[in-house]
Design a protein around this motif. Structure first.
Motif, PDB file in Angstrom:
ATOM      1  N   UNK A 115      38.898  46.797  40.273  1.00 28.04           N
ATOM      2  CA  UNK A 115      40.333  46.502  40.266  1.00 28.04           C
ATOM      3  C   UNK A 115      40.555  45.069  40.724  1.00 28.04           C
ATOM      4  N   UNK A 116      41.626  44.431  40.269  1.00 27.99           N
ATOM      5  CA  UNK A 116      41.863  43.029  40.641  1.00 27.99           C
ATOM      6  C   UNK A 116      42.141  42.821  42.118  1.00 27.99           C
ATOM      7  N   UNK A 117      42.777  43.807  42.766  1.00 29.70           N
ATOM      8  CA  UNK A 117      43.059  43.722  44.201  1.00 29.70           C
ATOM      9  C   UNK A 117      42.417  44.936  44.882  1.00 29.70           C
ATOM     10  N   UNK A 123      52.437  40.787  35.943  1.00 27.92           N
ATOM     11  CA  UNK A 123      53.891  40.912  36.024  1.00 27.92           C
ATOM     12  C   UNK A 123      54.247  41.271  37.458  1.00 27.92           C
ATOM     13  N   UNK A 124      55.065  40.472  38.094  1.00 28.22           N
ATOM     14  CA  UNK A 124      55.400  40.693  39.504  1.00 28.22           C
ATOM     15  C   UNK A 124      56.436  41.794  39.689  1.00 28.22           C
ATOM     16  N   UNK A 125      57.111  42.203  38.633  1.00 28.29           N
ATOM     17  CA  UNK A 125      58.202  43.167  38.782  1.00 28.29           C
ATOM     18  C   UNK A 125      57.844  44.566  38.285  1.00 28.29           C
ATOM     19  N   UNK A 126      56.722  44.723  37.632  1.00 26.04           N
ATOM     20  CA  UNK A 126      56.430  46.028  37.024  1.00 26.04           C
ATOM     21  C   UNK A 126      55.942  47.041  38.063  1.00 26.04           C
ATOM     22  N   UNK A 127      55.915  48.286  37.639  1.00 23.96           N
ATOM     23  CA  UNK A 127      55.394  49.376  38.473  1.00 23.96           C
ATOM     24  C   UNK A 127      53.883  49.205  38.658  1.00 23.96           C
ATOM     25  N   UNK A 128      53.432  49.236  39.908  1.00 25.87           N
ATOM     26  CA  UNK A 128      52.016  49.012  40.200  1.00 25.87           C
ATOM     27  C   UNK A 128      51.259  50.334  40.257  1.00 25.87           C
ATOM     28  N   UNK A 129      50.029  50.274  39.789  1.00 25.40           N
ATOM     29  CA  UNK A 129      49.147  51.448  39.808  1.00 25.40           C
ATOM     30  C   UNK A 129      48.194  51.293  41.000  1.00 25.40           C
ATOM     31  N   UNK A 130      48.355  52.180  41.995  1.00 26.73           N
ATOM     32  CA  UNK A 130      47.581  52.107  43.234  1.00 26.73           C
ATOM     33  C   UNK A 130      46.612  53.287  43.287  1.00 26.73           C
ATOM     34  N   UNK A 131      45.346  52.977  43.507  1.00 26.46           N
ATOM     35  CA  UNK A 131      44.332  54.017  43.614  1.00 26.46           C
ATOM     36  C   UNK A 131      43.787  54.120  45.025  1.00 26.46           C
ATOM     37  N   UNK A 149      49.818  37.643  45.741  1.00 24.98           N
ATOM     38  CA  UNK A 149      48.715  36.714  46.025  1.00 24.98           C
ATOM     39  C   UNK A 149      47.742  36.656  44.859  1.00 24.98           C
ATOM     40  N   UNK A 150      47.517  37.791  44.195  1.00 23.10           N
ATOM     41  CA  UNK A 150      46.607  37.782  43.036  1.00 23.10           C
ATOM     42  C   UNK A 150      47.244  37.045  41.862  1.00 23.10           C
ATOM     43  N   UNK A 151      48.554  37.186  41.721  1.00 23.44           N
ATOM     44  CA  UNK A 151      49.237  36.516  40.611  1.00 23.44           C
ATOM     45  C   UNK A 151      49.296  35.003  40.807  1.00 23.44           C
ATOM     46  N   UNK A 204      23.764  42.654  45.225  1.00 17.39           N
ATOM     47  CA  UNK A 204      23.228  42.818  43.864  1.00 17.39           C
ATOM     48  C   UNK A 204      24.223  43.451  42.888  1.00 17.39           C
ATOM     49  N   UNK A 205      25.301  44.041  43.408  1.00 14.14           N
ATOM     50  CA  UNK A 205      26.267  44.736  42.554  1.00 14.14           C
ATOM     51  C   UNK A 205      27.468  43.873  42.197  1.00 14.14           C
ATOM     52  N   UNK A 206      27.604  42.727  42.870  1.00 17.43           N
ATOM     53  CA  UNK A 206      28.784  41.891  42.619  1.00 17.43           C
ATOM     54  C   UNK A 206      28.810  41.419  41.165  1.00 17.43           C
ATOM     55  N   UNK A 207      29.950  41.535  40.496  1.00 18.11           N
ATOM     56  CA  UNK A 207      30.055  41.003  39.129  1.00 18.11           C
ATOM     57  C   UNK A 207      30.083  39.475  39.155  1.00 18.11           C
ATOM     58  N   UNK A 208      29.538  38.874  38.144  1.00 17.81           N
ATOM     59  CA  UNK A 208      29.471  37.407  38.098  1.00 17.81           C
ATOM     60  C   UNK A 208      30.866  36.813  37.952  1.00 17.81           C
ATOM     61  N   UNK A 209      31.617  37.319  37.006  1.00 18.73           N
ATOM     62  CA  UNK A 209      32.971  36.796  36.773  1.00 18.73           C
ATOM     63  C   UNK A 209      33.846  37.946  36.292  1.00 18.73           C
ATOM     64  N   UNK A 210      34.366  38.751  37.225  1.00 23.65           N
ATOM     65  CA  UNK A 210      35.156  39.918  36.811  1.00 23.65           C
ATOM     66  C   UNK A 210      36.409  39.509  36.045  1.00 23.65           C
ATOM     67  N   UNK A 211      36.688  40.244  34.997  1.00 24.93           N
ATOM     68  CA  UNK A 211      37.876  39.993  34.175  1.00 24.93           C
ATOM     69  C   UNK A 211      38.720  41.258  34.155  1.00 24.93           C
ATOM     70  N   UNK A 212      40.031  41.082  34.210  1.00 20.96           N
ATOM     71  CA  UNK A 212      40.940  42.228  34.256  1.00 20.96           C
ATOM     72  C   UNK A 212      42.031  42.058  33.215  1.00 20.96           C
ATOM     73  N   UNK A 213      42.367  43.178  32.576  1.00 25.44           N
ATOM     74  CA  UNK A 213      43.403  43.160  31.540  1.00 25.44           C
ATOM     75  C   UNK A 213      44.766  43.557  32.107  1.00 25.44           C
ATOM     76  N   UNK A 214      44.855  43.743  33.420  1.00 24.08           N
ATOM     77  CA  UNK A 214      46.118  44.162  34.031  1.00 24.08           C
ATOM     78  C   UNK A 214      47.219  43.145  33.740  1.00 24.08           C
ATOM     79  N   UNK A 215      48.378  43.634  33.352  1.00 26.48           N
ATOM     80  CA  UNK A 215      49.509  42.754  33.037  1.00 26.48           C
ATOM     81  C   UNK A 215      49.928  41.984  34.282  1.00 26.48           C
TER      82      UNK A 215
END
Length: 675
Positions: free
Chosen positions: A415-417, A312-320, A672-674, A299-310
């Motif tokens: 998060x996208x990943x 970019x395969x070379x940028x610094x990644x934000x890991x939580x 893989x996400x890109x 029941x919590x799954x989003x229908x179509x999640x959208x992410x504004x994350x850039x």
């Protein structure tokens, strides 16, 4: 007589007359003649609108009629007219509770007991209000005062016992509180106004005193009397879990969830327990995880999640990282050195800490993380908003289906990943969890069918090990000085099923004079010890060859390995930190790998240490490996002397290499996400 004296005398006569009238009203009220009492008080207020006694009585009359709002207004007026009368404050507190003004009631009761410290009812109601609002420590203090006034009052004794038990569950105190609670109700629970509730409190006190078998018996009686009672059934499942009645525990957890579909923790407990059930198949466990996801996460799954994350395969990644275990805990111990070694140029780290308190290990990780968020007690939606605001690229769960899980946050896909790593040894069941981090031995080819996540195998191991600073030096081989080999297992007793005991019986039969040492918290229960001895006897382990040790704090537990020559791994749920500790202490561990990770953790460790000969292919091989070590003391002594150094040189202690392997895994996930 002067004019002033006359006025004062006349006023005094009126006051005396008014008091007499109100006293008459009180008598009428107590006789149930409320209308007549109200009439007298109303007439009295026409003469003196600030007559506190009349206002108080009218307030009580309104309360008796069910007009609690009017009662509160009248009693507030009584308190305003006579602020130093504790009785009026107490009556006002009762009216405020009735209209849902709990904060105001707390203030009223607190002032009432300050003014009149010997008013039993005010202390008792104050304690009840604290208890209802989840403040066990304050409730305990109030009920203690109530019992000071009426030491034999059964309601107060039960209330204090319940508050003491709640304080333990809130981690506010220790076992001494349960011992006190037990003393309050053990001999008189049947004489209390609510014997069934008292018996539940008795059961919880027994459990807190580690007498889980007796606790279970009392909970069984409560559940039999009230089959629809949710909390007693859940606690019964917990007791069954403690004493190793795992199938019974699973049944009661499922019944709890059936009765209370919103109580998701019960269904989560099914999953954690199934991992240790001897006859549970991988298919059964997998389906249980999927059932959890269907009931809780879907029941919590989003229908179509959208992410504004850039993208970019070379940028610094934000890991939580999300976990309640960033403290002195096996997960925290293994995670800290990795967090400290993240490449800050390539990864920006965020820790979302889901536990209300910390310790020195918490401080260490707080310093290592680039960002720290305390999320304990926050609603899932608030946590999701925080993760999205931090623009996390890869969100990593370090808890899975264990205590203080936040998997509903991951269900919302902030998060996208998203990946599961370290804290759990099975699929999460979540369609929104993209990856599961593992290694080739923990997850050999073919395990994909038991995971909804994609498996990402690190090259060598799925975790590192940093030995705690309190672990002592390796001792000499005890068999040399004692003249016999000692086998041992320091795992949870829930993992020691009859199939395991039967193999251990075969090992002891082949090693004359050999002994078996077991140490676990469940062995603090005398009934559990007696039952285990009987089970072991049936499996060929004579009582005189079995040493059962009570639980000791983790700082002391590892010294038990000074008395153990060979560690025997249980199954299907093998050791984790216990195996790592044993190996660091120079004690070889014999293991029988199972299909799933929960039964393959020790095998992965041994493979990384180059001790594959201790990884048995079947039960016969398990017995042969243990017996072979016992019959070769020279080899045992050599292993004991070299294991710690071998450990230091292995991938299990190569924190830099592990951090780079994990970062490459994150890069793979991101690519893989890109794609």
């Amino acid at each position: 007589m002067g004019l002033l004296d006359g006025l004062l005398r006349t006023f005094g006569r009126r006051r005396r007359a008014g008091a007499k009238a109100v006293a008459q009203a009180v008598e009428l009220f107590e006789e149930g003649r409320v209308d007549e009492a109200e009439a007298i008080c109303t007439h009295r207020l026409e003469r003196d609108p600030r007559d506190a006694q009349a206002l108080n009585l009218l307030g009580l009359a309104a309360d008796r009629r069910g007009d609690h709002r009017r009662a509160a207004e009248l009693l507030e007026a009584a308190v305003a007219a006579a602020p130093e009368v504790g009785l009026f404050r107490y009556n006002l507190g009762n009216a405020q509770v009735a209209v849902g003004r709990a904060d105001d009631a707390l203030a009223s009761y607190s002032r009432a007991v300050a003014l009149e410290p010997d008013r039993f009812a005010a202390w008792f109601n104050l304690g009840q209000l604290h208890a209802e609002r989840g403040r066990p420590a304050q409730a305990v203090a109030a009920f203690r005062q109530a019992l000071r006034i009426r030491p034999a009052n059964s309601e107060a004794r039960l209330a204090l016992a319940a508050a003491l038990v709640d304080s333990v569950q809130a981690d506010a105190t220790g076992p001494a509180a349960c011992a006190e609670a037990l003393a309050l109700v053990e001999t008189c629970w049947e004489q209390t106004p609510d014997p069934l509730r008292a018996r539940f409190v008795l059961a919880m006190a027994l459990a807190g005193c580690e007498r889980w078998t007796e606790a279970a018996a009392n909970l069984e009686a409560v559940v039999a009397a009230r089959p629809d009672a949710v909390e007693p059934r859940n606690q019964l499942a917990n007791c069954y879990n403690r004493v190793g009645r795992l199938r019974d525990a699973v049944h009661e957890y499922r019944e709890t969830f059936r009765l209370a579909p919103g109580f998701h923790h019960a269904l989560t407990s099914v999953l954690g327990t199934l991992n240790a059930v001897a006859d549970a198949t991988p298919e059964e466990i997998f389906e249980a995880h999927r059932a959890w996801a269907t009931a809780v996460a879907e029941p919590l799954y989003p229908v179509a999640p959208r992410f504004a994350n850039a993208r970019d395969s070379a940028r610094r990644l934000r890991v939580g990282y999300v976990s309640p275990d960033l403290r002195r805990h096996p997960v925290g111990t293994m995670f800290a050195p990795v967090l400290e070694r993240h490449d800050a140029a390539r990864f920006e780290t965020f820790c979302y800490y889901n536990y209300p308190r910390g310790d020195g290990m918490t401080d260490r990780m707080r310093r290592a993380a680039h960002h720290w968020r305390d999320i304990a007690g926050q609603d899932d939606d608030v946590v999701v908003d925080a993760i999205r605001a931090d623009a996390i690229d890869i969100l990593v769960d370090l808890v899975g289906h264990t205590r203080h899980t936040r998997l509903p946050v991951f269900a919302r896909k902030p998060a996208p990943v998203q990946a599961s790593w370290l804290g759990y040894f099975n699929t999460t069941g979540l369609a929104t969890m993209d990856w599961f981090v593992t290694d080739p031995v923990s997850s050999p080819h073919g395990q994909e069918r038991y995971f909804v996540e994609r498996l990402l195998r690190l090259p060598a191991t799925r975790f590192c090990y940093e030995p705690p600073e309190f672990l002592p030096a390796v001792s000499t081989l005890p068999a040399r000085s004692r003249g016999h080999v000692t086998f041992g297992c320091l795992n949870s007793l829930a993992k020691v099923n009859d199939r395991v005991l039967a193999l251990w019986g075969r090992i002891l039969a082949a090693v004359p004079g050999g002994r078996l040492v077991l140490q676990a918290s469940a062995l603090n229960d005398p009934c559990v010890r007696e039952n285990l001895r009987a089970r072991a006897q049936a499996c060929g382990i004579a009582s005189e060859r079995l040493d059962l040790k009570r639980f000791v704090p983790v700082e002391e537990a590892a010294t038990s390995y000074h008395d153990i020559d060979v560690a025997l791994d249980p199954f299907p749920f093998c050791g984790g930190m216990t195996s790592l500790d044993a190996l660091w202490m120079g004690v070889p561990v014999v293991t029988l790998p199972q299909v799933m990770i929960a039964g393959r953790q020790t095998a992965s460790m041994l493979a990384n240490l180059g001790l594959v000969e201790l990884i048995a292919a079947d039960e016969t091989g398990y017995v042969a490996a243990a017996v072979g070590l016992a019959h070769d003391l020279d080899r045992l002594a050599a292993l004991r002397a070299e294991l710690r150094e071998r450990f230091r040189r292995s991938p299990l202690a190569d924190y830099d290499r592990f951090a780079r392997d994990l970062e490459r895994a994150f890069a793979t996930m991101w690519q893989a996400w890109l794609a």
